[in-house]
Design a protein around this motif. Structure first.
Motif, PDB file in Angstrom:
ATOM      1  N   GLU A  88       0.704  -1.231   0.209  1.00  7.31           N
ATOM      2  CA  GLU A  88      -0.329   0.077   0.488  1.00  7.31           C
ATOM      3  C   GLU A  88       1.265   1.116  -0.359  1.00  7.31           C
ATOM      4  OE1 GLU A  88      -3.950   1.438   2.512  1.00  7.31           O
ATOM      5  OE2 GLU A  88      -2.108   1.104   3.770  1.00  7.31           O
ATOM      6  N   LEU A  89       2.073   0.863   0.738  1.00 12.56           N
ATOM      7  CA  LEU A  89       2.289   2.411   0.864  1.00 12.56           C
ATOM      8  C   LEU A  89       3.634   2.883  -0.948  1.00 12.56           C
ATOM      9  CD1 LEU A  89       4.683   4.292   2.119  1.00 12.56           C
ATOM     10  CD2 LEU A  89       6.372   2.518   2.463  1.00 12.56           C
ATOM     11  N   ASP A 173      -3.056  12.237   2.810  1.00  7.78           N
ATOM     12  CA  ASP A 173      -2.878  11.833   4.499  1.00  7.78           C
ATOM     13  C   ASP A 173      -2.604  10.380   4.393  1.00  7.78           C
ATOM     14  OD1 ASP A 173      -3.864  14.515   5.910  1.00  7.78           O
ATOM     15  OD2 ASP A 173      -5.506  13.755   5.675  1.00  7.78           O
ATOM     16  N   ARG A 174      -2.693   9.067   3.499  1.00  8.75           N
ATOM     17  CA  ARG A 174      -2.701   7.793   3.708  1.00  8.75           C
ATOM     18  C   ARG A 174      -1.614   8.244   3.308  1.00  8.75           C
ATOM     19  NH1 ARG A 174      -6.596   5.255  -0.242  1.00  8.75           N
ATOM     20  NH2 ARG A 174      -5.378   3.641   0.638  1.00  8.75           N
ATOM     21  N   PHE A 175      -0.662   8.452   3.303  1.00  8.09           N
ATOM     22  CA  PHE A 175       0.772   8.403   2.964  1.00  8.09           C
ATOM     23  C   PHE A 175       1.853   9.168   4.539  1.00  8.09           C
ATOM     24  CE2 PHE A 175       5.131   9.937   1.150  1.00  8.09           C
ATOM     25  CZ  PHE A 175       5.311   8.642   0.863  1.00  8.09           C
ATOM     26  N   LEU A 176       0.991   9.796   4.558  1.00  3.67           N
ATOM     27  CA  LEU A 176       0.968  11.232   6.056  1.00  3.67           C
ATOM     28  C   LEU A 176       1.541   9.817   7.388  1.00  3.67           C
ATOM     29  CD1 LEU A 176       2.284  12.797   7.409  1.00  3.67           C
ATOM     30  CD2 LEU A 176       0.052  13.966   7.657  1.00  3.67           C
ATOM     31  N   ARG A 177       1.050   8.743   7.032  1.00  2.00           N
ATOM     32  CA  ARG A 177       0.239   8.271   7.781  1.00  2.00           C
ATOM     33  C   ARG A 177       1.414   7.104   8.403  1.00  2.00           C
ATOM     34  NH1 ARG A 177      -3.632   2.817   9.434  1.00  2.00           N
ATOM     35  NH2 ARG A 177      -3.600   2.278   7.211  1.00  2.00           N
ATOM     36  N   TYR A 178       2.001   7.491   6.916  1.00  2.62           N
ATOM     37  CA  TYR A 178       3.092   5.948   7.327  1.00  2.62           C
ATOM     38  C   TYR A 178       4.243   6.885   7.855  1.00  2.62           C
ATOM     39  CZ  TYR A 178       1.177   1.932   4.617  1.00  2.62           C
ATOM     40  OH  TYR A 178       0.249   1.564   4.053  1.00  2.62           O
ATOM     41  N   HIS A 179       4.602   8.409   7.035  1.00  2.00           N
ATOM     42  CA  HIS A 179       5.868   8.873   7.879  1.00  2.00           C
ATOM     43  C   HIS A 179       6.116   8.931   8.908  1.00  2.00           C
ATOM     44  CE1 HIS A 179       7.935  10.641   4.680  1.00  2.00           C
ATOM     45  NE2 HIS A 179       7.488  10.385   4.124  1.00  2.00           N
ATOM     46  N   MET A 180       5.051   8.578   9.919  1.00  2.00           N
ATOM     47  CA  MET A 180       3.680   8.818  11.657  1.00  2.00           C
ATOM     48  C   MET A 180       3.935   7.671  11.804  1.00  2.00           C
ATOM     49  SD  MET A 180       3.873  12.360  11.383  1.00  2.00           S
ATOM     50  CE  MET A 180       2.939  12.360  13.352  1.00  2.00           C
ATOM     51  N   LEU A 181       3.748   6.896  11.389  1.00  2.92           N
ATOM     52  CA  LEU A 181       3.944   5.496  11.921  1.00  2.92           C
ATOM     53  C   LEU A 181       6.269   5.186  12.082  1.00  2.92           C
ATOM     54  CD1 LEU A 181       1.872   2.884   9.937  1.00  2.92           C
ATOM     55  CD2 LEU A 181       1.924   3.733  12.669  1.00  2.92           C
ATOM     56  N   ALA A 182       6.838   6.256  10.759  1.00  7.99           N
ATOM     57  CA  ALA A 182       7.860   5.288  10.939  1.00  7.99           C
ATOM     58  C   ALA A 182       8.741   6.076  12.060  1.00  7.99           C
ATOM     59  CB  ALA A 182       8.431   6.135   9.810  1.00  7.99           C
ATOM     60  N   GLY A 220      11.620   9.516  -0.150  1.00 10.83           N
ATOM     61  CA  GLY A 220      10.316   9.120   1.224  1.00 10.83           C
ATOM     62  C   GLY A 220      10.396   7.905   1.538  1.00 10.83           C
ATOM     63  N   VAL A 221       9.182   7.399   0.506  1.00  8.07           N
ATOM     64  CA  VAL A 221       9.696   5.867   1.116  1.00  8.07           C
ATOM     65  C   VAL A 221      10.867   4.983   1.522  1.00  8.07           C
ATOM     66  CG1 VAL A 221       8.578   3.708  -0.274  1.00  8.07           C
ATOM     67  CG2 VAL A 221       7.640   5.897  -0.805  1.00  8.07           C
ATOM     68  N   GLU A 222      11.781   5.349   0.638  1.00  8.74           N
ATOM     69  CA  GLU A 222      12.956   4.695   1.387  1.00  8.74           C
ATOM     70  C   GLU A 222      13.142   5.142   2.968  1.00  8.74           C
ATOM     71  OE1 GLU A 222      15.976   6.696  -0.968  1.00  8.74           O
ATOM     72  OE2 GLU A 222      14.977   5.379  -3.117  1.00  8.74           O
ATOM     73  N   HIS A 223      13.001   6.549   3.102  1.00 10.33           N
ATOM     74  CA  HIS A 223      13.556   6.278   4.955  1.00 10.33           C
ATOM     75  C   HIS A 223      12.055   5.622   5.569  1.00 10.33           C
ATOM     76  CE1 HIS A 223      13.579   8.845   8.045  1.00 10.33           C
ATOM     77  NE2 HIS A 223      12.533   9.224   8.771  1.00 10.33           N
ATOM     78  N   ILE A 224      11.108   5.730   4.925  1.00 11.12           N
ATOM     79  CA  ILE A 224       9.861   5.129   5.636  1.00 11.12           C
ATOM     80  C   ILE A 224      10.847   3.483   5.540  1.00 11.12           C
ATOM     81  CG2 ILE A 224       7.526   3.713   5.550  1.00 11.12           C
ATOM     82  CD1 ILE A 224       7.380   6.909   4.195  1.00 11.12           C
ATOM     83  N   LEU A 225      10.888   3.202   4.973  1.00 11.32           N
ATOM     84  CA  LEU A 225      10.549   1.213   4.836  1.00 11.32           C
ATOM     85  C   LEU A 225      12.441   0.961   5.818  1.00 11.32           C
ATOM     86  CD1 LEU A 225      10.600   0.340   1.087  1.00 11.32           C
ATOM     87  CD2 LEU A 225       8.559   0.120   3.477  1.00 11.32           C
ATOM     88  N   LYS A 226      13.125   2.002   6.128  1.00 13.63           N
ATOM     89  CA  LYS A 226      14.403   1.499   6.822  1.00 13.63           C
ATOM     90  C   LYS A 226      14.240   1.672   8.537  1.00 13.63           C
ATOM     91  CE  LYS A 226      17.802   3.348   3.103  1.00 13.63           C
ATOM     92  NZ  LYS A 226      18.483   4.678   2.750  1.00 13.63           N
ATOM     93  N   GLU A 227      12.847   2.680   8.766  1.00 11.79           N
ATOM     94  CA  GLU A 227      12.628   2.870   9.822  1.00 11.79           C
ATOM     95  C   GLU A 227      12.087   1.672  10.928  1.00 11.79           C
ATOM     96  OE1 GLU A 227      13.796   5.944  11.615  1.00 11.79           O
ATOM     97  OE2 GLU A 227      14.364   6.141  10.175  1.00 11.79           O
TER      98      GLU A 227
END
Length: 234
Positions: A88-89, A173-182, A220-227
């Motif tokens: 989904e991300l 917003d839905r993309f932002l949710r992933y950032h907040m979870l990271a 941003g995606v790369e950053h999220i997946l590393k967290e």
């Protein structure tokens, strides 16, 4: 979706907003910020007490959130916050790039002096918050979330397409949710992206702005997946 809004980044008219609308905003915000984590059950009785609203109105709100894929309706088993996944991300990232890049082309072609002024003001607010975050003031994260959307929205606001902006708002917003979870700010890289995007917008350089948005989202995606914070939620 009834009006352009992102994470309730919009200004609400307190005189016209209903109790149901206010609770919808609060519940949606709690999901996006991770206060209600992915996969968590939404107990109707507890939610009724938390948000001070009737069960019937709460069900209607949860159905509205289900339409945005933020909540799953499980029939007789009730509701739960939608889970997150790598798939989904990636899909949200691709969709955001498509929508935002298209909106940039429309907006740059019709934006006027007032539009330029709104971009200057939005970037000024965003840069001020980002300086505080870089200085270690993590309490400003919520301010950054709001200012980030206000800046991106200002850039595409002259597109004049309500449907396009509504859909971009929801995907953002839905993309932002992933950032907040990271759970971490991306630092100087995101600040630099915003500065470059600001410059391209005032120069009406649509191709340059599209390139920045594309790399901005992909990094941003790369950053999220590393967290590890995100990995714990999938």
């Amino acid at each position: 979706m009834r009006e352009e809004r992102s994470f309730e980044h919009e200004r609400v008219n307190d005189l016209s907003e209903t109790v149901s609308d206010a609770v919808f905003r609060r519940l949606r915000q709690d999901i996006i910020l991770g206060t209600l984590p992915p996969g968590s059950k939404i107990k109707l009785e507890k939610a009724r007490e938390r948000y001070s609203i009737s069960i019937s109105s709460l069900r209607e709100i949860l159905c509205r959130l289900s339409a945005e894929n933020l909540v799953l309706a499980e029939g007789q088993r009730g509701f739960e916050v939608s889970p997150v996944s790598r798939q989904e991300l990636m899909e949200l990232a691709d969709l955001r790039i498509v929508l935002e890049c298209h909106a940039i082309g429309l907006s740059f072609a019709t934006g006027d002096l007032e539009w330029e002024g709104s971009i200057v003001a939005a970037h000024h607010r965003l840069a001020a918050v980002e300086r505080r975050l870089l200085a270690g003031d993590i309490a400003r994260t919520i301010d950054w979330v709001r200012c980030d959307w206000e800046f991106h929205r200002a850039i595409v606001a002259a597109s004049k397409s309500t449907t396009l902006l509504q859909n971009l708002s929801s995907v953002f917003d839905r993309f932002l949710r992933y950032h907040m979870l990271a759970g971490s700010f991306r630092g100087t890289a995101v600040v630099d992206d915003h500065k470059l995007l600001f410059e391209r917008a005032l120069a009406r350089d649509a191709d340059g702005a599209r390139q920045i948005i594309t790399s901005h989202v992909q990094r941003g995606v790369e950053h999220i997946l590393k967290e590890p914070g995100f990995l714990l939620n999938i």
